[in-house]
Write a protein that holds these residues in place. Structure first.
Motif, short mmCIF file in Angstrom:
data_model
loop_
_atom_site.label_atom_id
_atom_site.label_comp_id
_atom_site.label_asym_id
_atom_site.label_seq_id
_atom_site.Cartn_x
_atom_site.Cartn_y
_atom_site.Cartn_z
N VAL A 246 35.96 37.75 46.30
CA VAL A 246 36.51 37.06 46.48
C VAL A 246 36.74 35.53 45.67
N LYS A 247 36.01 35.53 44.98
CA LYS A 247 37.00 34.80 43.94
C LYS A 247 37.88 35.36 42.53
N ASN A 248 37.40 36.61 42.80
CA ASN A 248 38.22 37.83 41.72
C ASN A 248 38.92 38.97 42.10
N PRO A 249 39.70 38.28 42.95
CA PRO A 249 39.22 39.91 43.62
C PRO A 249 40.89 41.33 42.71
N GLU A 250 41.15 40.69 41.73
CA GLU A 250 41.82 41.79 40.73
C GLU A 250 41.07 41.99 39.73
N GLU A 251 39.60 41.93 39.35
CA GLU A 251 38.59 42.69 39.01
C GLU A 251 37.71 43.65 39.02
N GLU A 252 37.97 44.79 38.57
CA GLU A 252 37.70 45.54 39.10
C GLU A 252 36.11 46.26 39.25
N LYS A 253 35.28 45.82 37.80
CA LYS A 253 34.37 45.17 38.26
C LYS A 253 33.14 45.03 39.09
N PHE A 254 33.51 43.93 39.72
CA PHE A 254 33.06 43.54 40.87
C PHE A 254 33.66 44.38 42.05
N ARG A 255 33.95 45.27 41.86
CA ARG A 255 34.69 46.36 43.17
C ARG A 255 34.18 48.01 42.80
N ARG A 256 33.36 47.66 41.65
CA ARG A 256 32.67 48.93 41.79
C ARG A 256 31.42 49.28 41.10
N ILE A 257 30.34 49.60 41.90
CA ILE A 257 29.20 48.67 41.34
C ILE A 257 28.33 51.11 41.49
N ARG A 258 27.68 50.75 40.62
CA ARG A 258 26.41 51.48 40.04
C ARG A 258 25.63 51.77 40.94
N LEU A 259 25.50 53.24 41.90
CA LEU A 259 23.91 53.18 42.37
C LEU A 259 22.74 53.21 42.03
N ASN A 260 22.88 54.14 40.62
CA ASN A 260 21.21 54.01 40.20
C ASN A 260 21.30 53.01 39.52
N ASN A 261 21.86 51.61 39.75
CA ASN A 261 20.94 50.25 39.02
C ASN A 261 19.92 50.02 38.93
N PRO A 262 19.38 49.69 37.83
CA PRO A 262 18.20 49.67 38.70
C PRO A 262 17.79 47.81 39.04
N VAL A 263 18.67 47.18 39.39
CA VAL A 263 18.38 45.68 39.99
C VAL A 263 18.60 46.37 41.37
N PHE A 264 20.18 46.74 41.37
CA PHE A 264 20.60 46.81 42.60
C PHE A 264 20.19 48.28 43.06
N LYS A 265 19.50 49.36 42.85
CA LYS A 265 18.78 50.41 43.49
C LYS A 265 17.16 49.54 44.58
N GLU A 266 16.88 48.65 43.69
CA GLU A 266 15.56 48.06 44.07
C GLU A 266 15.84 46.97 45.38
N ARG A 267 16.59 46.29 45.18
CA ARG A 267 16.75 44.78 46.31
C ARG A 267 17.82 45.73 46.67
N VAL A 268 18.61 47.13 46.69
CA VAL A 268 19.90 47.04 47.78
C VAL A 268 19.76 47.43 48.35
N GLY A 269 19.92 48.98 47.12
CA GLY A 269 19.98 50.38 47.61
C GLY A 269 19.06 51.45 48.57
N ASN A 270 17.55 50.90 47.83
CA ASN A 270 16.74 51.36 48.87
C ASN A 270 16.30 50.85 50.08
N LEU A 271 16.44 49.69 50.19
CA LEU A 271 16.07 48.75 51.50
C LEU A 271 17.72 49.46 52.81
N GLN A 272 17.38 49.54 53.76
CA GLN A 272 18.09 50.11 54.89
C GLN A 272 18.34 49.46 55.61
N GLY A 273 19.96 49.55 55.81
CA GLY A 273 20.88 48.76 56.35
C GLY A 273 22.14 47.97 54.65
N GLY A 274 21.07 48.28 53.90
CA GLY A 274 21.76 47.12 52.69
C GLY A 274 23.86 47.86 52.62
N VAL A 275 23.19 49.36 51.69
CA VAL A 275 24.40 49.90 51.91
C VAL A 275 25.14 50.20 53.24
#
Length: 325
Positions: A246-275
């Motif tokens: 919302v603050k930086n809609p033009e920044e592509e890095k905020f609109r691109r998430i690697r699924l195997n990122n350790p932090v993202f995978k642990e806190r969101v990716g492995n949780l049912q309903g996060g993705v």
């Protein structure tokens, strides 16, 4: 010259105590041949005399009567020579002997005292060994106590560090939440102002309703209701992703998430309903590349604002998802 006549009983006692024969004879002779104690005292006083190991010689008394013949006098002289020769081996043997090893028992005046002293010495040694064992046990107990204290101190330090880290994490999450809410409120205010000033522009209704977003968050919390920390961290990550876009809609890095990122995978990716929640917000899962991507033309600020409001509400309400169906 001949050796003096001494008390053989005292002489044997001196030899039993470890004194050389030559020294014992010398001590008895010069102490008056009176007692064992006098002889020992004389030995201690004259221990460093240079002639301590030499046998004392005294003139031999020869009584020559008128009727003695030259042969009898000659026999007496030969007897004196024989006595002197017999004393030489004793002298050489005494010179090669070691010094007395029982000087510590100089106050004993009879050999019967030696057994008593040996018994006392053994008792003292046993007591010393017992004291040493007691000191060793005490030392080991102190070492174990210190090591236990050190372990407890390390554990307390680890707990303190963990509590401080959790506190910092909560502060960061609160700051992110406040920043995201301000951003969402500001965007909503701007949108309402634009609608008021431009009547010809009609607001675009999002394809996903707030109820769908709320249901997704509610299911996520129900699935992990026994682990509130995991749910809170997942909500924090989701809110941060939405706020960044919302603050930086033009920044592509905020609109691109690697699924195997350790932090993202642990806190969101492995949780049912996060993705699934991110897909409702406009992200698309690219299974081949392993990324979640939100294309630029797929950005819906109204939907993102609504999603941010729902996540913030879920974080603030401790009963969110528990009392509803």
């Amino acid at each position: 010259m001949a050796t003096p006549q001494l008390d053989k009983r005292i002489l044997s006692e001196l030899e039993l105590m470890g004194f050389p024969t030559a020294r014992s004879i010398r001590a008895l002779h010069f102490s008056g041949n009176s007692s064992l104690e006098s002889a020992i005292n004389w030995l201690l006083e004259h221990e460093n005399d240079p002639d301590i190991d030499q046998l004392p010689l005294i003139p031999r008394e020869i009584n020559i009567e008128c009727g003695d013949t030259p042969n009898e006098a000659r026999n007496d002289i030969q007897g004196m020579r024989a006595d002197a020769q017999e004393s030489k081996p004793e002298e050489s043997t005494a010179a090669g002997r070691q010094k007395p090893v029982l000087y510590t028992f100089i106050n004993c005046c009879h050999t019967s005292h030696l057994n008593f002293l040996y018994q006392e010495t053994s008792q003292v040694e046993r007591e010393l060994n017992a004291d040493q064992n007691e000191d060793e046990v005490r030392r080991r107990i102190i070492e174990l106590f210190k090591s236990k204290q050190d372990g407890q101190e390390r554990e307390r330090g680890r707990i303190r560090n963990q509590l401080q880290e959790d506190k910092r994490e909560r502060i960061r999450a609160a700051k992110d939440l406040m920043e995201a809410k301000r951003t969402l409120e500001e965007n909503q205010r701007k949108r309402f102002v634009s609608y008021a000033t431009s009547p010809q522009i009609k607001p675009v209704e999002p394809a996903v309703s707030p109820e769908q977003l709320r249901d997704c968050l509610r299911n996520l919390k129900k699935n992990y209701k026994d682990d509130t920390t995991k749910v809170t961290r997942a909500f924090q990550i989701l809110l941060k992703i939405i706020a960044n876009i919302v603050k930086n809609p033009e920044e592509e890095k905020f609109r691109r998430i690697r699924l195997n990122n350790p932090v993202f995978k642990e806190r969101v990716g492995n949780l049912q309903g996060g993705v699934e929640f991110l897909e409702l917000c406009g992200f698309m899962k690219l299974a081949i590349s392993g990324y979640l991507v939100m294309p630029r033309d797929n950005i819906n600020l109204a939907l993102l604002n609504a999603a941010g409001v729902e996540v913030a509400s879920a974080m603030e309400n401790p009963y969110f998802g528990l009392l509803s169906k």
